[in-house]
Design an enzyme around this catalytic site. Sequence first.
Site, PDB file in Angstrom:
ATOM      1  N   TYR A   1       0.837  -1.201   0.000  1.00  0.00           N
ATOM      2  CA  TYR A   1       0.000   0.000   0.000  1.00  0.00           C
ATOM      3  C   TYR A   1       0.873   1.254   0.000  1.00  0.00           C
ATOM      4  O   TYR A   1       0.606   2.214  -0.736  1.00  0.00           O
ATOM      5  CB  TYR A   1      -0.924  -0.012   1.208  1.00  0.00           C
TER       6      TYR A   1
ATOM      7  N   LYS B   1       0.893   4.295  -2.815  1.00  0.00           N
ATOM      8  CA  LYS B   1       0.600   5.694  -2.505  1.00  0.00           C
ATOM      9  C   LYS B   1       1.813   6.582  -2.716  1.00  0.00           C
ATOM     10  O   LYS B   1       1.699   7.712  -3.207  1.00  0.00           O
ATOM     11  CB  LYS B   1       0.083   5.820  -1.068  1.00  0.00           C
TER      12      LYS B   1
END
Length: 301
Positions: free
Chosen positions: A66, A70
């Site tokens: 993740y 991002k």
Amino acid sequence: SSGINAEWPLRPGKRFDLMMGINTRGTYAVTQACLPYLKKSTHAHVLNNAPPLNMSPIWFKNHVAYTMAKYGMSMCVLGMAEEFRDYKIGVNAIWPATAIATAAVDMLGGDAMMNSSRTPAIMADAAYAMLCRDPAKFTANFCIDEEIMKEEGVTDLDQYAHCPGTPLSPDFFIGDSYPVPDPETGVSLGQKSAGGIGAMMDKFRPLLTPEVMHKTNIVFALNFGEGENWTFDMKDKGTISNNDDTPADVTFQMTEEVFLKIVKGEIQSTAAFMSGQMKISGNLMQAMQLEGLFKQMRTKL
């Protein structure tokens, strides 16, 4: 949302590709596709919902996939701001200081996490303010929603609370304002609480009623370090024990001090997790659903 996943850390394969494809590749590809039109504009902005590049290991350890996805968006801001500077195209990022009450947050943490969030209105207002600024001068910034609102003269941030009066959960990647995690364990340093933890657990045992067990139906463990482990079997036995070898669905690692703060309501469990004061292994979605049990524990202190 490509970031929603109960597996933590994320396994490689299609889900990893989906997250990277939507966040990093999608940001890059869409921006490049829009570039010819942005160049023709007299007031062109690119605004990514991306975090500041906080390189503390705590933001990689538990969810590296993740974070990579991002931070790929954040790197687009950093690179494209310079690449497009001669065209007077502003490229910036916006990120919330707290959790935001969205469908994604509701799926991950239910009512407990929603109540400790702000409404999407603060992100909308901050984005509008950023997009109204001169793109030739306002570029390459990693902005936090509440800081933008303060710059705009807004002093009442309580208007954005999803549930006024409930302590807010800090969002990911904002760790500089919160306790620094122990580099060995990933859990913030702290002192043990006064009194025996065993006596506290004795008070909690009456909470494991058949109704609560049926609703919860998981086994979770509390790891306070130094061999201090407690297992809550809310699936079969209805017991709280410090010598139970039943495999846990979810394990919480924290100090006794942090656990006591959660039970007393001084800090939300989601806030403790996001700020590095608590580490979770296992099913994250199930972990977030235990906030209600922690509230019931409060009545026994």
